[in-house]
Design a protein around this motif. Structure first.
Motif, PDB file in Angstrom:
ATOM      1  N   GLN A  96      29.011  -6.249   2.720  1.00  0.00           N
ATOM      2  CA  GLN A  96      29.033  -5.884   4.321  1.00  0.00           C
ATOM      3  C   GLN A  96      28.829  -6.955   5.020  1.00  0.00           C
ATOM      4  O   GLN A  96      29.266  -7.028   6.115  1.00  0.00           O
ATOM      5  N   GLU A  97      27.804  -7.823   4.512  1.00  0.00           N
ATOM      6  CA  GLU A  97      27.549  -9.159   5.385  1.00  0.00           C
ATOM      7  C   GLU A  97      28.690 -10.059   5.846  1.00  0.00           C
ATOM      8  O   GLU A  97      28.856 -10.629   6.847  1.00  0.00           O
TER       9      GLU A  97
ATOM     10  N   ALA B 209      32.153   2.279 -12.811  1.00  0.00           N
ATOM     11  CA  ALA B 209      32.700   2.618 -11.508  1.00  0.00           C
ATOM     12  C   ALA B 209      33.863   1.413 -11.244  1.00  0.00           C
ATOM     13  O   ALA B 209      33.938   0.626 -11.962  1.00  0.00           O
ATOM     14  N   VAL B 210      34.857   1.938 -10.250  1.00  0.00           N
ATOM     15  CA  VAL B 210      35.759   1.067  -9.777  1.00  0.00           C
ATOM     16  C   VAL B 210      35.450   0.983  -8.335  1.00  0.00           C
ATOM     17  O   VAL B 210      35.217   1.904  -7.455  1.00  0.00           O
ATOM     18  N   LEU B 211      35.255  -0.279  -7.972  1.00  0.00           N
ATOM     19  CA  LEU B 211      35.017  -0.712  -6.599  1.00  0.00           C
ATOM     20  C   LEU B 211      36.401  -1.100  -5.718  1.00  0.00           C
ATOM     21  O   LEU B 211      37.086  -1.881  -6.142  1.00  0.00           O
ATOM     22  N   GLU B 212      36.719  -0.347  -4.907  1.00  0.00           N
ATOM     23  CA  GLU B 212      37.834  -0.452  -3.853  1.00  0.00           C
ATOM     24  C   GLU B 212      37.395  -1.557  -2.935  1.00  0.00           C
ATOM     25  O   GLU B 212      36.470  -1.037  -2.107  1.00  0.00           O
ATOM     26  N   MET B 213      38.129  -2.539  -2.737  1.00  0.00           N
ATOM     27  CA  MET B 213      37.757  -3.456  -1.665  1.00  0.00           C
ATOM     28  C   MET B 213      38.741  -3.913  -0.624  1.00  0.00           C
ATOM     29  O   MET B 213      40.038  -3.952  -1.099  1.00  0.00           O
ATOM     30  N   GLY B 214      38.376  -4.231   0.530  1.00  0.00           N
ATOM     31  CA  GLY B 214      39.491  -4.864   1.410  1.00  0.00           C
ATOM     32  C   GLY B 214      38.643  -5.049   2.881  1.00  0.00           C
ATOM     33  O   GLY B 214      37.581  -4.389   3.320  1.00  0.00           O
ATOM     34  N   TYR B 215      39.399  -5.521   3.790  1.00  0.00           N
ATOM     35  CA  TYR B 215      39.010  -5.869   5.068  1.00  0.00           C
ATOM     36  C   TYR B 215      39.458  -4.848   6.032  1.00  0.00           C
ATOM     37  O   TYR B 215      40.642  -4.370   5.794  1.00  0.00           O
TER      38      TYR B 215
END
Length: 148
Positions: A88-89, A121-127
Motif C-alpha cells: 500500500q505504501e 491464498a492468491v494475492l491479486e496485484m496491480g496499480y
C-alpha cells in the motif's frame, strides 16, 4: 477492479516479501513459499481469478500436527497482512482471494504446488487505473465523542 497496464516488478515484490516475512511465527520456521505470476503469464489464471497485473500464490507445507497447521496458517496470515501494508505504501493494490480452485489438487499442480503443500491464498496485484486523491483535511467532518 481495473488495473493500469503498468507491470508489477518481480524485484519489487521480492523487496516487499523480504520485509513482510518478519511475520511472527513459532520457531521462525518460515513454512511458506511463493509462486509469482507476472506480466505475460497472467493468462494462466484468467479462468480462475479476476484479471490482475500479477499474482502471488502463497503456499505452505501441510503438517500432520494440527497445532503446527494452525500456527503455520496464522503465520502466513500475518505475512499476508504485512505484505499488503507494505504494498500500500508503494500504491500497489493487493487483494487476497481464496477461490474454490485452490482446493483442487489437479489444478494446483499446474502451478507447481507439491502434494505435501497447500495454497493459503492468491494475492491479486496491480496499480490502480487512476491515481487516488488523498483526503484533504478541510473536507473531512469534525468528529466529537459524547460521554454517557
Amino acid at each position: 477492479m481495473c488495473y493500469s497496464a503498468r507491470p508489477v516488478s518481480e524485484n519489487h515484490i521480492l523487496e516487499l516479501l523480504n520485509v513482510a516475512v518478519w511475520a511472527p511465527n513459532d520457531g521462525m520456521r518460515e513454512p511458506w513459499r511463493f509462486i509469482f505470476i507476472g506480466s505475460g503469464n497472467t493468462d494462466m489464471l484468467s479462468e480462475l481469478q479476476d484479471q490482475a497485473s500479477a499474482y502471488l500464490i502463497l503456499v505452505i507445507k501441510e503438517d500432520h500436527d494440527p497445532h503446527k497447521i494452525e500456527e503455520d496458517y496464522g503465520a502466513a496470515s500475518c505475512l499476508m497482512q504485512n505484505f499488503r501494508l507494505l504494498a500500500q505504501e508503494s500504491m500497489l493494490h493487493v487483494r487476497m482471494t481464496m477461490n474454490d480452485w485452490i482446493y483442487d489438487r489437479a489444478c494446483t499442480r499446474r502451478f507447481g504446488v507439491h502434494d505435501d503443500e497447500r495454497i493459503v491464498a492468491v494475492l491479486e496485484m496491480g496499480y490502480h487505473e487512476q491515481s487516488m486523491e488523498p483526503v484533504k483535511v478541510e473536507s473531512t467532518p469534525d468528529l466529537t465523542f459524547e460521554l454517557l
